[in-house]
Scaffold this active site. Structure first.
Site, PDB file in Angstrom:
ATOM      1  CG  PHE A  39      -1.906  -1.160   1.186  1.00 59.82           C
ATOM      2  CD1 PHE A  39      -3.172  -1.003   0.629  1.00 59.82           C
ATOM      3  CD2 PHE A  39      -1.548  -2.422   1.671  1.00 59.82           C
ATOM      4  CE1 PHE A  39      -4.062  -2.066   0.563  1.00 59.82           C
ATOM      5  CE2 PHE A  39      -2.431  -3.493   1.608  1.00 59.82           C
ATOM      6  CZ  PHE A  39      -3.685  -3.313   1.051  1.00 59.82           C
ATOM      7  CB  VAL A  77       1.049   0.012   5.466  1.00 62.00           C
ATOM      8  CG1 VAL A  77       0.699   1.484   5.275  1.00 62.00           C
ATOM      9  CG2 VAL A  77      -0.210  -0.844   5.557  1.00 62.00           C
ATOM     10  CB  CYS A  78       4.890   2.642   1.988  1.00 65.48           C
ATOM     11  SG  CYS A  78       6.325   3.730   1.981  1.00 65.48           S
ATOM     12  CB  SER A  79       7.022   2.901   7.428  1.00 64.61           C
ATOM     13  OG  SER A  79       8.232   2.871   6.724  1.00 64.61           O
ATOM     14  CB  ALA A  82       1.734   4.954   6.765  1.00 62.05           C
TER      15      ALA A  82
END
Lengths: 118, 121
Positions: A39, A77-79, A82
């Protein structure tokens, strides 16, 4: 075949997240392997906890959680993306934060990389 | 050991209207840093990303163009620009901040066919 899916739109923003989730179910049902769902961009909003859509609408985020739990999948999820958008925590069940490095590995393993969203 | 894949990133959006160009670049450079064979293509409004004299600080945005200047240092293999996209917008190659490989739409087809994966911004 081994697939990696990249989701770039937020849930309810477009049909992209719904289609990606259905595609994931379909490819697994056909005997293919899903290496990872990643994501990125506004796609990170798929991972928010505590979304409460109206009861007569589909629950996009719960659909992802179900996909993850049923298939022991990685919803990554790409940190950076995010954190930039303030949605790094808490995340809905089945999602976890990681770096672009995880996508790099998944791309390396995959026969197909498919992007959903604009 | 990672299997190296040929990846083409297609950049079609102007640089500061959204965060997509910056995040697309982050993804491309991450893949290039880990042995993947990455090329960048700029077409449509994406050609504005590589113009000289950008001053995004005036609208509170971070400059992305300096990352293109050092594209070879980041392990990017090719930097393609679609010729027609420049011509339609009246942009000359001397207005670009780096040396690029100009390609026709026919050549683009060939370049795309050589890739394992294509990413768009």
């Amino acid at each position: 075949m081994k697939y990696t899916l990249i989701v770039k739109d937020a849930p309810y923003q477009s049909q992209a997240a719904d289609t990606a989730c259905r595609f994931a179910h379909a490819l697994i049902a056909e005997g293919h392997e899903l290496a990872q769902v990643f994501f990125y961009f506004e796609g990170v909003f798929n991972a928010v906890a505590n979304a409460e859509p109206p009861q007569d609408d589909r629950h996009v985020i719960n659909n992802w959680t179900k996909l993850a739990l049923e298939n022991e999948l990685e919803l990554v999820v790409c940190s950076t993306a995010a954190q930039r958008r303030g949605v790094a925590k808490p995340l809905a069940t089945g999602f976890r934060l990681d770096t672009l490095g995880r996508l790099v590995e998944a791309v390396s393993l995959s026969d197909r990389v498919i992007t959903f969203g604009s | 050991m990672l299997v190296s894949k040929r990846c083409l990133f297609i950049n079609r959006h102007a640089p500061y209207g959204s965060s997509h160009p910056q995040e697309t670049l982050d993804m491309a450079y991450a893949l290039a840093a880990f042995e993947h064979r990455v090329s960048l293509l700029f077409m449509d409004d994406g050609v504005y990303q590589i113009l000289h004299n950008q001053a995004p600080a005036m609208i509170g945005m971070k400059e992305i163009s300096h990352a293109f200047r050092a594209w070879e240092d980041y392990g990017i293999e090719h930097l393609y620009v679609e010729k027609a996209s420049l011509e339609i917008r009246g942009i000359g190659v001397e207005e670009l901040l780096v040396n690029v490989c100009l390609v026709s739409s026919t050549e683009l087809h060939e370049i795309m066919e050589q890739q394992d994966f294509i990413f768009s911004d």
